[in-house]
Design a protein around this motif. Sequence first.
Motif, mmCIF file in Angstrom:
data_model
loop_
_atom_site.group_PDB
_atom_site.id
_atom_site.type_symbol
_atom_site.label_atom_id
_atom_site.label_comp_id
_atom_site.label_asym_id
_atom_site.label_seq_id
_atom_site.Cartn_x
_atom_site.Cartn_y
_atom_site.Cartn_z
ATOM 1 N N PRO A 134 -7.443 -12.233 65.721
ATOM 2 C CA PRO A 134 -8.217 -13.287 65.064
ATOM 3 C C PRO A 134 -7.418 -13.963 63.953
ATOM 4 O O PRO A 134 -6.582 -13.349 63.309
ATOM 5 C CB PRO A 134 -9.413 -12.548 64.465
ATOM 6 C CG PRO A 134 -9.434 -11.213 65.099
ATOM 7 C CD PRO A 134 -8.055 -10.920 65.570
ATOM 8 N N ARG A 135 -7.715 -15.236 63.715
ATOM 9 C CA ARG A 135 -7.022 -16.001 62.674
ATOM 10 C C ARG A 135 -7.692 -15.854 61.315
ATOM 11 O O ARG A 135 -7.162 -16.293 60.311
ATOM 12 C CB ARG A 135 -6.952 -17.468 63.051
ATOM 13 C CG ARG A 135 -6.083 -17.673 64.294
ATOM 14 C CD ARG A 135 -5.920 -19.106 64.604
ATOM 15 N NE ARG A 135 -4.974 -19.679 63.659
ATOM 16 C CZ ARG A 135 -4.431 -20.860 63.806
ATOM 17 N NH1 ARG A 135 -4.740 -21.600 64.839
ATOM 18 N NH2 ARG A 135 -3.596 -21.335 62.911
ATOM 19 N N VAL A 156 -16.267 -21.067 58.324
ATOM 20 C CA VAL A 156 -16.460 -19.720 57.792
ATOM 21 C C VAL A 156 -15.078 -19.084 57.677
ATOM 22 O O VAL A 156 -14.408 -18.858 58.686
ATOM 23 C CB VAL A 156 -17.362 -18.866 58.719
ATOM 24 C CG1 VAL A 156 -17.593 -17.488 58.113
ATOM 25 C CG2 VAL A 156 -18.682 -19.569 58.994
ATOM 26 N N GLY A 157 -14.646 -18.835 56.449
ATOM 27 C CA GLY A 157 -13.304 -18.312 56.226
ATOM 28 C C GLY A 157 -13.304 -16.982 55.506
ATOM 29 O O GLY A 157 -14.351 -16.461 55.128
ATOM 30 N N ASN A 158 -12.095 -16.450 55.343
ATOM 31 C CA ASN A 158 -11.858 -15.152 54.717
ATOM 32 C C ASN A 158 -12.515 -14.029 55.520
ATOM 33 O O ASN A 158 -13.000 -13.052 54.968
ATOM 34 C CB ASN A 158 -12.323 -15.123 53.259
ATOM 35 C CG ASN A 158 -11.664 -14.006 52.473
ATOM 36 O OD1 ASN A 158 -10.529 -13.624 52.751
ATOM 37 N ND2 ASN A 158 -12.372 -13.468 51.498
ATOM 38 N N LEU A 159 -12.518 -14.201 56.853
ATOM 39 C CA LEU A 159 -13.102 -13.183 57.727
ATOM 40 C C LEU A 159 -12.154 -11.999 57.859
ATOM 41 O O LEU A 159 -10.956 -12.180 58.100
ATOM 42 C CB LEU A 159 -13.359 -13.761 59.124
ATOM 43 C CG LEU A 159 -14.455 -14.802 59.245
ATOM 44 C CD1 LEU A 159 -14.450 -15.413 60.645
ATOM 45 C CD2 LEU A 159 -15.808 -14.186 58.951
ATOM 46 N N ASP A 160 -12.687 -10.821 57.702
ATOM 47 C CA ASP A 160 -11.917 -9.610 57.943
ATOM 48 C C ASP A 160 -11.564 -9.577 59.428
ATOM 49 O O ASP A 160 -12.354 -10.004 60.270
ATOM 50 C CB ASP A 160 -12.747 -8.376 57.564
ATOM 51 C CG ASP A 160 -11.919 -7.115 57.615
ATOM 52 O OD1 ASP A 160 -11.784 -6.548 58.729
ATOM 53 O OD2 ASP A 160 -11.409 -6.686 56.574
ATOM 54 N N LEU A 161 -10.394 -9.081 59.762
ATOM 55 C CA LEU A 161 -9.952 -9.070 61.155
ATOM 56 C C LEU A 161 -10.792 -8.146 62.040
ATOM 57 O O LEU A 161 -10.720 -8.226 63.261
ATOM 58 C CB LEU A 161 -8.469 -8.700 61.232
ATOM 59 C CG LEU A 161 -7.542 -9.659 60.472
ATOM 60 C CD1 LEU A 161 -6.092 -9.249 60.636
ATOM 61 C CD2 LEU A 161 -7.747 -11.092 60.896
ATOM 62 N N LYS A 162 -11.617 -7.290 61.428
ATOM 63 C CA LYS A 162 -12.498 -6.409 62.204
ATOM 64 C C LYS A 162 -13.765 -7.131 62.672
ATOM 65 O O LYS A 162 -14.471 -6.636 63.533
ATOM 66 C CB LYS A 162 -12.898 -5.180 61.373
ATOM 67 C CG LYS A 162 -11.737 -4.234 61.085
ATOM 68 C CD LYS A 162 -12.197 -3.096 60.211
ATOM 69 C CE LYS A 162 -11.508 -3.254 58.876
ATOM 70 N NZ LYS A 162 -12.075 -2.586 57.772
ATOM 71 N N ILE A 163 -14.056 -8.296 62.091
ATOM 72 C CA ILE A 163 -15.270 -9.026 62.465
ATOM 73 C C ILE A 163 -15.058 -9.704 63.814
ATOM 74 O O ILE A 163 -14.071 -10.406 64.027
ATOM 75 C CB ILE A 163 -15.644 -10.061 61.379
ATOM 76 C CG1 ILE A 163 -16.031 -9.319 60.099
ATOM 77 C CG2 ILE A 163 -16.780 -10.958 61.848
ATOM 78 C CD1 ILE A 163 -16.316 -10.217 58.918
ATOM 79 N N THR A 164 -16.003 -9.475 64.722
ATOM 80 C CA THR A 164 -15.928 -10.042 66.072
ATOM 81 C C THR A 164 -16.772 -11.303 66.172
ATOM 82 O O THR A 164 -17.567 -11.603 65.280
ATOM 83 C CB THR A 164 -16.451 -9.026 67.108
ATOM 84 O OG1 THR A 164 -17.840 -8.789 66.834
ATOM 85 C CG2 THR A 164 -15.672 -7.717 67.056
ATOM 86 N N GLU A 165 -16.626 -12.005 67.293
ATOM 87 C CA GLU A 165 -17.450 -13.189 67.545
ATOM 88 C C GLU A 165 -18.932 -12.815 67.534
ATOM 89 O O GLU A 165 -19.751 -13.510 66.941
ATOM 90 C CB GLU A 165 -17.116 -13.806 68.907
ATOM 91 C CG GLU A 165 -15.901 -14.672 68.902
ATOM 92 C CD GLU A 165 -15.652 -15.302 70.257
ATOM 93 O OE1 GLU A 165 -16.131 -16.432 70.475
ATOM 94 O OE2 GLU A 165 -14.977 -14.669 71.086
ATOM 95 N N ALA A 166 -19.248 -11.716 68.206
ATOM 96 C CA ALA A 166 -20.645 -11.275 68.278
ATOM 97 C C ALA A 166 -21.196 -10.976 66.886
ATOM 98 O O ALA A 166 -22.332 -11.343 66.563
ATOM 99 C CB ALA A 166 -20.758 -10.041 69.176
ATOM 100 N N ALA A 167 -20.403 -10.325 66.050
ATOM 101 C CA ALA A 167 -20.839 -10.008 64.687
ATOM 102 C C ALA A 167 -21.061 -11.291 63.884
ATOM 103 O O ALA A 167 -22.025 -11.389 63.117
ATOM 104 C CB ALA A 167 -19.814 -9.110 64.000
ATOM 105 N N LEU A 168 -20.180 -12.262 64.068
ATOM 106 C CA LEU A 168 -20.312 -13.537 63.365
ATOM 107 C C LEU A 168 -21.619 -14.231 63.757
ATOM 108 O O LEU A 168 -22.371 -14.678 62.894
ATOM 109 C CB LEU A 168 -19.116 -14.442 63.693
ATOM 110 C CG LEU A 168 -19.113 -15.794 62.987
ATOM 111 C CD1 LEU A 168 -18.755 -15.618 61.519
ATOM 112 C CD2 LEU A 168 -18.133 -16.732 63.660
#
Length: 154
Positions: free
Chosen positions: A58-59, A19-31
């Motif tokens: 986050p990367r 899963v790529g192009n994740l915004d840096l505001k997205i957390t593990e829990a949100a994912l």
Amino acid sequence: MDKDNNITFDEKSESRLYVGNLDLKITEAALIKMFSPFGKIVFEDFLWHTRGPKRGSPRGYAFVQFSTKEEAKRAKEKMHGKLACGRPLVVRLAREKYLMEMANKSGKPSGGIESSRSGPLQMKRSAKIAAIKNKLKAMEEEDHDTKRQKQKQG
């Protein structure tokens, strides 16, 4: 067979999503919350910078492992391109992502990848080894360049 959950390596690679192009505001829990409607998540790997100025942030990508390849396929179909925090998610089978990167880095369309009508893309063992060696060489060259730049500055 894997003793932990009786899934073979092939089944694992077919049920693991990049899963790529994740915004840096997205957390593990949100994912996890985003992907859990598609099936049982058996493993999740949210990647963080471990050193340098971005350490602890986050990367921008993660891996999600479902219990079956059908669940992974469904999640991929529904989530690829879906907007999350204003950015379209890039969702692929983790195996596809790896094979695509290797093909792009080699500069050749095939890059040691064989396609067959009966199944997904498969990479020859020798091509995998060559790709790993090339990656290590590139990393060593980057390291030497960084050291030279520091020496010039100092």
